[in-house]
Design an enzyme around this catalytic site. Structure first.
Site, PDB file in Angstrom:
ATOM      1  N   LYS A  11       0.822  -1.215   0.000  1.00  0.00           N
ATOM      2  CA  LYS A  11       0.000   0.000   0.000  1.00  0.00           C
ATOM      3  C   LYS A  11       0.865   1.279   0.000  1.00  0.00           C
ATOM      4  O   LYS A  11       2.060   1.228   0.287  1.00  0.00           O
ATOM      5  CB  LYS A  11      -0.931  -0.020   1.219  1.00  0.00           C
ATOM      6  CG  LYS A  11      -1.964  -1.167   1.192  1.00  0.00           C
ATOM      7  CD  LYS A  11      -2.931  -1.036   2.371  1.00  0.00           C
ATOM      8  CE  LYS A  11      -3.993  -2.127   2.349  1.00  0.00           C
ATOM      9  NZ  LYS A  11      -4.977  -1.929   3.457  1.00  0.00           N
ATOM     10  N   TYR A  51     -12.614  -2.189  -3.442  1.00  0.00           N
ATOM     11  CA  TYR A  51     -13.118  -2.270  -2.074  1.00  0.00           C
ATOM     12  C   TYR A  51     -14.644  -2.118  -2.017  1.00  0.00           C
ATOM     13  O   TYR A  51     -15.183  -1.713  -0.984  1.00  0.00           O
ATOM     14  CB  TYR A  51     -12.447  -1.214  -1.201  1.00  0.00           C
ATOM     15  CG  TYR A  51     -11.055  -1.620  -0.732  1.00  0.00           C
ATOM     16  CD1 TYR A  51     -10.868  -2.735   0.087  1.00  0.00           C
ATOM     17  CD2 TYR A  51      -9.938  -0.885  -1.083  1.00  0.00           C
ATOM     18  CE1 TYR A  51      -9.609  -3.105   0.538  1.00  0.00           C
ATOM     19  CE2 TYR A  51      -8.663  -1.249  -0.634  1.00  0.00           C
ATOM     20  CZ  TYR A  51      -8.511  -2.360   0.178  1.00  0.00           C
ATOM     21  OH  TYR A  51      -7.263  -2.731   0.632  1.00  0.00           O
ATOM     22  N   PHE A  59     -15.472   3.776   7.195  1.00  0.00           N
ATOM     23  CA  PHE A  59     -14.098   4.125   6.808  1.00  0.00           C
ATOM     24  C   PHE A  59     -13.874   4.069   5.302  1.00  0.00           C
ATOM     25  O   PHE A  59     -12.738   4.216   4.845  1.00  0.00           O
ATOM     26  CB  PHE A  59     -13.097   3.223   7.529  1.00  0.00           C
ATOM     27  CG  PHE A  59     -13.314   1.732   7.305  1.00  0.00           C
ATOM     28  CD1 PHE A  59     -12.842   1.097   6.168  1.00  0.00           C
ATOM     29  CD2 PHE A  59     -14.002   0.977   8.240  1.00  0.00           C
ATOM     30  CE1 PHE A  59     -13.042  -0.256   5.957  1.00  0.00           C
ATOM     31  CE2 PHE A  59     -14.216  -0.392   8.045  1.00  0.00           C
ATOM     32  CZ  PHE A  59     -13.728  -0.999   6.891  1.00  0.00           C
ATOM     33  N   ARG A  87      -2.083 -14.283   4.561  1.00  0.00           N
ATOM     34  CA  ARG A  87      -2.826 -13.585   5.631  1.00  0.00           C
ATOM     35  C   ARG A  87      -2.107 -13.768   6.979  1.00  0.00           C
ATOM     36  O   ARG A  87      -2.042 -12.839   7.783  1.00  0.00           O
ATOM     37  CB  ARG A  87      -4.277 -14.043   5.668  1.00  0.00           C
ATOM     38  CG  ARG A  87      -4.975 -13.574   4.386  1.00  0.00           C
ATOM     39  CD  ARG A  87      -6.454 -13.365   4.456  1.00  0.00           C
ATOM     40  NE  ARG A  87      -6.983 -12.593   5.527  1.00  0.00           N
ATOM     41  CZ  ARG A  87      -7.402 -11.330   5.425  1.00  0.00           C
ATOM     42  NH1 ARG A  87      -7.251 -10.654   4.281  1.00  0.00           N
ATOM     43  NH2 ARG A  87      -7.962 -10.733   6.431  1.00  0.00           N
ATOM     44  N   THR A  93      -5.479  -6.901  10.861  1.00  0.00           N
ATOM     45  CA  THR A  93      -5.770  -5.633  10.184  1.00  0.00           C
ATOM     46  C   THR A  93      -5.225  -4.449  10.978  1.00  0.00           C
ATOM     47  O   THR A  93      -4.632  -3.526  10.415  1.00  0.00           O
ATOM     48  CB  THR A  93      -7.301  -5.473  10.005  1.00  0.00           C
ATOM     49  OG1 THR A  93      -7.814  -6.657   9.386  1.00  0.00           O
ATOM     50  CG2 THR A  93      -7.631  -4.264   9.167  1.00  0.00           C
ATOM     51  N   ARG A 104       2.533  -6.469   9.166  1.00  0.00           N
ATOM     52  CA  ARG A 104       1.857  -5.310   9.767  1.00  0.00           C
ATOM     53  C   ARG A 104       2.452  -4.947  11.131  1.00  0.00           C
ATOM     54  O   ARG A 104       2.536  -3.762  11.472  1.00  0.00           O
ATOM     55  CB  ARG A 104       0.353  -5.578   9.849  1.00  0.00           C
ATOM     56  CG  ARG A 104      -0.310  -5.423   8.463  1.00  0.00           C
ATOM     57  CD  ARG A 104      -1.715  -5.933   8.446  1.00  0.00           C
ATOM     58  NE  ARG A 104      -2.457  -5.523   7.247  1.00  0.00           N
ATOM     59  CZ  ARG A 104      -3.609  -6.064   6.887  1.00  0.00           C
ATOM     60  NH1 ARG A 104      -4.150  -7.030   7.597  1.00  0.00           N
ATOM     61  NH2 ARG A 104      -4.231  -5.635   5.789  1.00  0.00           N
ATOM     62  N   ASN A 114      -1.960   0.340   6.850  1.00  0.00           N
ATOM     63  CA  ASN A 114      -1.481  -0.945   7.371  1.00  0.00           C
ATOM     64  C   ASN A 114      -0.676  -1.737   6.338  1.00  0.00           C
ATOM     65  O   ASN A 114      -0.620  -2.963   6.386  1.00  0.00           O
ATOM     66  CB  ASN A 114      -2.643  -1.757   7.964  1.00  0.00           C
ATOM     67  CG  ASN A 114      -3.709  -2.091   6.963  1.00  0.00           C
ATOM     68  OD1 ASN A 114      -3.621  -1.691   5.804  1.00  0.00           O
ATOM     69  ND2 ASN A 114      -4.703  -2.844   7.374  1.00  0.00           N
ATOM     70  N   HIS A 117      -2.249  -5.494   1.567  1.00  0.00           N
ATOM     71  CA  HIS A 117      -3.536  -6.173   1.381  1.00  0.00           C
ATOM     72  C   HIS A 117      -3.259  -7.595   0.924  1.00  0.00           C
ATOM     73  O   HIS A 117      -2.314  -7.827   0.170  1.00  0.00           O
ATOM     74  CB  HIS A 117      -4.368  -5.467   0.290  1.00  0.00           C
ATOM     75  CG  HIS A 117      -5.501  -6.332  -0.204  1.00  0.00           C
ATOM     76  ND1 HIS A 117      -6.723  -6.361   0.407  1.00  0.00           N
ATOM     77  CD2 HIS A 117      -5.560  -7.242  -1.217  1.00  0.00           C
ATOM     78  CE1 HIS A 117      -7.499  -7.247  -0.220  1.00  0.00           C
ATOM     79  NE2 HIS A 117      -6.816  -7.787  -1.212  1.00  0.00           N
ATOM     80  N   GLU A 128      -9.571 -10.497  -7.791  1.00  0.00           N
ATOM     81  CA  GLU A 128      -8.624  -9.396  -7.554  1.00  0.00           C
ATOM     82  C   GLU A 128      -7.425  -9.486  -8.501  1.00  0.00           C
ATOM     83  O   GLU A 128      -6.986  -8.465  -9.042  1.00  0.00           O
ATOM     84  CB  GLU A 128      -8.174  -9.413  -6.084  1.00  0.00           C
ATOM     85  CG  GLU A 128      -9.299  -9.027  -5.132  1.00  0.00           C
ATOM     86  CD  GLU A 128      -8.941  -9.143  -3.653  1.00  0.00           C
ATOM     87  OE1 GLU A 128      -9.792  -8.796  -2.820  1.00  0.00           O
ATOM     88  OE2 GLU A 128      -7.826  -9.574  -3.317  1.00  0.00           O
TER      89      GLU A 128
HETATM   90  P1  GDP Z   1      -7.919  -6.781   5.754  1.00  0.00           P
HETATM   91  O1  GDP Z   1      -8.465  -7.943   4.961  1.00  0.00           O
HETATM   92  O2  GDP Z   1      -7.102  -7.200   6.947  1.00  0.00           O
HETATM   93  O3  GDP Z   1      -7.158  -5.796   4.873  1.00  0.00           O
HETATM   94  O4  GDP Z   1      -9.148  -5.999   6.388  1.00  0.00           O
HETATM   95  P2  GDP Z   1     -10.624  -5.614   5.841  1.00  0.00           P
HETATM   96  O5  GDP Z   1     -10.918  -6.338   4.553  1.00  0.00           O
HETATM   97  O6  GDP Z   1     -11.563  -5.774   6.967  1.00  0.00           O
HETATM   98  O7  GDP Z   1     -10.514  -4.045   5.537  1.00  0.00           O
HETATM   99  C1  GDP Z   1      -9.902  -3.559   4.383  1.00  0.00           C
HETATM  100  C2  GDP Z   1      -9.024  -2.383   4.747  1.00  0.00           C
HETATM  101  O8  GDP Z   1      -9.845  -1.324   5.235  1.00  0.00           O
HETATM  102  C3  GDP Z   1      -8.029  -2.651   5.878  1.00  0.00           C
HETATM  103  O9  GDP Z   1      -6.827  -3.266   5.456  1.00  0.00           O
HETATM  104  C4  GDP Z   1      -7.786  -1.248   6.428  1.00  0.00           C
HETATM  105  O10 GDP Z   1      -6.843  -0.549   5.625  1.00  0.00           O
HETATM  106  C5  GDP Z   1      -9.161  -0.600   6.254  1.00  0.00           C
HETATM  107  N1  GDP Z   1      -9.923  -0.705   7.503  1.00  0.00           N
HETATM  108  C6  GDP Z   1     -10.532  -1.797   8.024  1.00  0.00           C
HETATM  109  N2  GDP Z   1     -11.138  -1.518   9.179  1.00  0.00           N
HETATM  110  C7  GDP Z   1     -10.903  -0.196   9.411  1.00  0.00           C
HETATM  111  C8  GDP Z   1     -11.281   0.706  10.465  1.00  0.00           C
HETATM  112  O11 GDP Z   1     -11.948   0.339  11.435  1.00  0.00           O
HETATM  113  N3  GDP Z   1     -10.851   2.002  10.330  1.00  0.00           N
HETATM  114  C9  GDP Z   1     -10.119   2.426   9.273  1.00  0.00           C
HETATM  115  N4  GDP Z   1      -9.757   3.721   9.223  1.00  0.00           N
HETATM  116  N5  GDP Z   1      -9.753   1.611   8.265  1.00  0.00           N
HETATM  117  C10 GDP Z   1     -10.123   0.319   8.334  1.00  0.00           C
END
Ligand code: GDP
Length: 140
Positions: A11, A51, A59, A87, A93, A104, A114, A117, A128
């Site tokens: 990222k 996304y 968010f 993962r 996350t 991370r 973070n 992805h 994807e």
């Molecule tokens: P991942 O699969 O671990 O990347 O997590 P998710 O699919 O749940 O979310 C996608 C991305 O959205 C995450 O990698 C974060 O960059 C962002 N994100 C997820 N949850 C939050 C949150 O609670 N706050 C904020 N600001 N960003 C979030």
């Protein structure tokens, strides 16, 4: 054990801090092969499509903003159980909750910035990878 492919993004927070090489070293050390890779600037439309599942989340706007704020490195990774393996390597996350030694935990700045992805399931990995790579750009 099945050989799988997963989709990865390094990222903008990570490319800005010159961490592409360090993250790639962690990926390769974990036994995953980088079978496709390119550095791109995601458009707003690409980020919103990518996304889309999070469109209703509070968010979402911040997520799209963050993902388009600088270059990303998109990758296809291949290896045994690559989806789960990557993962595990990425960590939780929220970097504050990520296990020691994960990408991370080592590199991420916050839940929003973070660093990486990785696909969460076989169907999303296929979708994807196809959003960013054509077949002849993936060399196993
Ligand atoms: P991942 O699969 O671990 O990347 O997590 P998710 O699919 O749940 O979310 C996608 C991305 O959205 C995450 O990698 C974060 O960059 C962002 N994100 C997820 N949850 C939050 C949150 O609670 N706050 C904020 N600001 N960003 C979030």
């Amino acid at each position: 054990m099945a050989i799988e492919r997963t989709f990865s993004i390094i990222k903008p927070d990570a490319t800005a801090r010159q961490l592409t090489g360090a993250i790639n070293a962690m990926i390769e050390k974990a036994g995953l092969r980088i079978v496709a890779q390119k550095r791109v600037r995601m458009t707003r439309e690409q980020a919103e499509t990518f996304y889309a599942v999070h469109r209703q989340r509070p968010f979402f706007a911040e997520l799209v903003e963050t993902m388009t704020s600088g270059p990303v490195v998109v990758q296809a990774l291949e290896g045994e159980n690559a989806i789960a393996a990557y993962r595990d390597l990425m960590g939780a996350t929220d970097p504050a909750k990520a296990a020691p030694g994960t990408i991370r935990k080592v590199h991420a700045k916050s839940i929003s910035e973070n660093s990486v992805h990785g696909s969460d399931a076989a169907e999303t990995a296929v979708k994807e990878i196809a959003q960013f790579f054509s077949g002849n750009e993936i060399v196993g």
